[in-house]
Design an enzyme around this catalytic site. Structure first.
Site, PDB file in Angstrom:
ATOM      1  N   GLY A   1       0.822  -1.217   0.000  1.00 35.61           N
ATOM      2  CA  GLY A   1       0.000   0.000   0.000  1.00 35.61           C
ATOM      3  C   GLY A   1       0.855   1.266   0.000  1.00 35.61           C
ATOM      4  O   GLY A   1       2.079   1.197  -0.097  1.00 35.61           O
TER       5      GLY A   1
ATOM      6  N   GLY B   1      -3.757  -2.030  -2.256  1.00 33.77           N
ATOM      7  CA  GLY B   1      -2.319  -1.980  -2.569  1.00 33.77           C
ATOM      8  C   GLY B   1      -2.029  -2.462  -3.978  1.00 33.77           C
ATOM      9  O   GLY B   1      -2.902  -2.992  -4.667  1.00 33.77           O
TER      10      GLY B   1
ATOM     11  N   ASN C   1      -5.492 -12.101  14.507  1.00 35.95           N
ATOM     12  CA  ASN C   1      -4.565 -13.069  13.912  1.00 35.95           C
ATOM     13  C   ASN C   1      -3.115 -12.611  14.033  1.00 35.95           C
ATOM     14  O   ASN C   1      -2.227 -13.407  14.345  1.00 35.95           O
ATOM     15  CB  ASN C   1      -4.930 -13.315  12.441  1.00 35.95           C
ATOM     16  CG  ASN C   1      -6.059 -14.318  12.323  1.00 35.95           C
ATOM     17  OD1 ASN C   1      -6.254 -15.138  13.211  1.00 35.95           O
ATOM     18  ND2 ASN C   1      -6.798 -14.245  11.225  1.00 35.95           N
TER      19      ASN C   1
ATOM     20  N   TYR D   1     -14.546   1.588  10.119  1.00 39.11           N
ATOM     21  CA  TYR D   1     -13.124   1.901  10.267  1.00 39.11           C
ATOM     22  C   TYR D   1     -12.832   2.409  11.681  1.00 39.11           C
ATOM     23  O   TYR D   1     -11.962   1.874  12.374  1.00 39.11           O
ATOM     24  CB  TYR D   1     -12.746   2.955   9.227  1.00 39.11           C
ATOM     25  CG  TYR D   1     -11.273   3.267   9.141  1.00 39.11           C
ATOM     26  CD1 TYR D   1     -10.364   2.320   8.667  1.00 39.11           C
ATOM     27  CD2 TYR D   1     -10.785   4.518   9.500  1.00 39.11           C
ATOM     28  CE1 TYR D   1      -9.008   2.609   8.564  1.00 39.11           C
ATOM     29  CE2 TYR D   1      -9.433   4.821   9.403  1.00 39.11           C
ATOM     30  CZ  TYR D   1      -8.553   3.869   8.937  1.00 39.11           C
ATOM     31  OH  TYR D   1      -7.205   4.162   8.836  1.00 39.11           O
TER      32      TYR D   1
ATOM     33  N   LYS E   1     -10.905   0.116  14.272  1.00 41.88           N
ATOM     34  CA  LYS E   1      -9.579   0.493  14.769  1.00 41.88           C
ATOM     35  C   LYS E   1      -9.579   0.644  16.293  1.00 41.88           C
ATOM     36  O   LYS E   1      -8.574   0.380  16.953  1.00 41.88           O
ATOM     37  CB  LYS E   1      -9.121   1.796  14.095  1.00 41.88           C
ATOM     38  CG  LYS E   1      -8.765   1.622  12.616  1.00 41.88           C
ATOM     39  CD  LYS E   1      -7.453   0.860  12.466  1.00 41.88           C
ATOM     40  CE  LYS E   1      -6.947   0.836  11.047  1.00 41.88           C
ATOM     41  NZ  LYS E   1      -5.650   0.182  10.914  1.00 41.88           N
TER      42      LYS E   1
ATOM     43  N   TYR F   1      -3.727  -7.786  25.036  1.00 43.22           N
ATOM     44  CA  TYR F   1      -2.583  -8.697  24.831  1.00 43.22           C
ATOM     45  C   TYR F   1      -1.374  -8.210  25.646  1.00 43.22           C
ATOM     46  O   TYR F   1      -0.611  -9.013  26.175  1.00 43.22           O
ATOM     47  CB  TYR F   1      -2.221  -8.808  23.340  1.00 43.22           C
ATOM     48  CG  TYR F   1      -2.800 -10.050  22.686  1.00 43.22           C
ATOM     49  CD1 TYR F   1      -4.169 -10.138  22.418  1.00 43.22           C
ATOM     50  CD2 TYR F   1      -1.995 -11.137  22.365  1.00 43.22           C
ATOM     51  CE1 TYR F   1      -4.712 -11.277  21.839  1.00 43.22           C
ATOM     52  CE2 TYR F   1      -2.533 -12.279  21.781  1.00 43.22           C
ATOM     53  CZ  TYR F   1      -3.885 -12.345  21.524  1.00 43.22           C
ATOM     54  OH  TYR F   1      -4.414 -13.472  20.957  1.00 43.22           O
TER      55      TYR F   1
ATOM     56  N   THR G   1      -1.909  11.638   6.294  1.00 42.46           N
ATOM     57  CA  THR G   1      -0.558  11.536   5.728  1.00 42.46           C
ATOM     58  C   THR G   1      -0.656  11.456   4.207  1.00 42.46           C
ATOM     59  O   THR G   1      -1.631  10.913   3.674  1.00 42.46           O
ATOM     60  CB  THR G   1       0.165  10.314   6.317  1.00 42.46           C
ATOM     61  OG1 THR G   1       0.216  10.480   7.741  1.00 42.46           O
ATOM     62  CG2 THR G   1       1.583  10.181   5.795  1.00 42.46           C
TER      63      THR G   1
END
Ligand code: UDP
Length: 322
Positions: free
Chosen positions: A10, A36, A103, A149, A153, A163, A179
């Site tokens: 990407g 991508g 994952n 999204y 996120k 975790y 960006t």
């Protein structure tokens, strides 16, 4: 060091892959090419191990073996990030953000790898606190067109932090603010690419709403430098998500003015309705990145736009000659 970059074909992923190779890393790329393109990696194709993979369905049990062996670090950048692209298939976007992240965390656990995860300023939603420090919890619509999204996120951040808490995993979150730069897709749909392409084609610049909404634009090389500094931060110093972005704020109308200055053209503006839930303001507080990473963006908007325009100009020429 062996790095896995998901989403490595990407826009930002391919910048990161080139930067890692320059540092001497071995690089494996997973990308399902949803947004991508292999073309972004043409110049480094021989140096990397590329797999056309979907992180939603790749778990430790069905992991392809990389020719470089176990991963030492995983940069998780796989997810469409431009509003029209992530809204095109919202279920795919949510699954990539959440199931994909799960994952990646499981794979990192089985490899003993560090994870650097690309989160986003979108987790602040339409912010009621301005500018946005990392401590702000955000103002997010859970059921709107951006939610796949934004909430995806946010859930990925939750999973990552659990975790860290429960499995003592080394996971570092960075929140990317708008960006731009070379390797953006001309049809990406975001404001910088749309404006640059319009300016180069002498077409009217599409301004959504009255253009009073603000954004703060970070050039790609600055962003990548921030990510790499976060990777090098001693583990005990990491204490939660870090904003990465350029704190100089512009209204979208002002952006048209900057583009006029850079191109030397008088640009026509065409107004379109403001998309649903479009954040009214956005600007990062970057004190944490400055303090922890000794990082600050160096490229100003004029210089970055010049480079981006040169890239798009080539892309337009190449498309014409095909
Ligand atoms: N925008 C615009 N014209 C465009 C694309 C976007 O005026 O062609 C506006 C959009 O409404 C938003 C800002 O520019 O307020 C940034 O949009 P973008 O899609 O780049 O990213 P976002 O920050 O919304 O994720």
């Amino acid at each position: 060091m062996h790095a896995l970059v998901t989403g490595g074909a990407g826009f930002l992923g391919s910048h990161l892959v080139r930067a890692l190779l320059k540092e001497g890393a071995q690089v494996t790329v997973w990308d399902n090419l949803y947004t991508g393109s292999r073309k972004n990696l043409n110049e480094v194709a021989g140096a990397i191990d590329f797999h056309n993979l979907d992180i939603r369905i790749t778990s430790p049990e069905n992991l392809p073996v990389s020719r470089f062996g176990k991963f030492g670090v995983i940069f998780n950048l796989a997810c469409p990030a431009s509003p029209p692209h992530y809204q095109k298939d919202p279920i795919f976007t949510w699954e990539t953000s959440v199931l994909g992240m799960h994952n990646i965390l499981r794979i990192a656990d089985s490899h003993g790898a560090m994870v650097l995860h690309a989160s986003t300023s979108e987790i602040y939603g339409d912010p009621l606190v301005h500018p946005q420090p990392e401590s702000y919890w955000g103002n997010v619509n859970p059921v709107g067109i951006r939610s796949c999204y934004d909430e995806g996120k946010r859930a990925a951040e939750t999973l990552a932090q659990d975790y860290v808490r429960f499995k003592k995993a080394d996971v570092r979150l960075f929140r990317i603010f708008n960006t731009y730069g070379e390797y953006m897709y001309p049809d990406d749909g975001r404001v910088i690419s749309n404006f640059c392409i319009a300016a180069l084609k002498d077409a009217p610049v599409p301004v959504y709403g009255d253009g009073s909404q603000t954004r703060s634009f970070c050039y790609a090389s600055d962003l990548i430098a921030g990510i790499l500094s976060l990777q090098k931060l001693p583990r005990e110093k990491y204490d939660g998500p870090v904003n990465l972005g350029n704190p100089r704020e512009f209204t979208i109308r002002e952006l048209v003015g900057v583009l006029e200055k850079v191109t030397g053209k008088k640009l026509q503006v065409k107004n379109f309705p403001l998309p649903e839930d479009d954040p009214k303001v956005r600007r990062p507080v970057i004190e944490k990145a400055q303090r922890l990473l000794n990082w600050t963006p160096k490229v100003d908007l004029e210089e970055g736009l010049q480079k981006t325009l040169a890239y798009f100009s080539e892309e337009i020429k190449n498309a014409k000659s095909k």
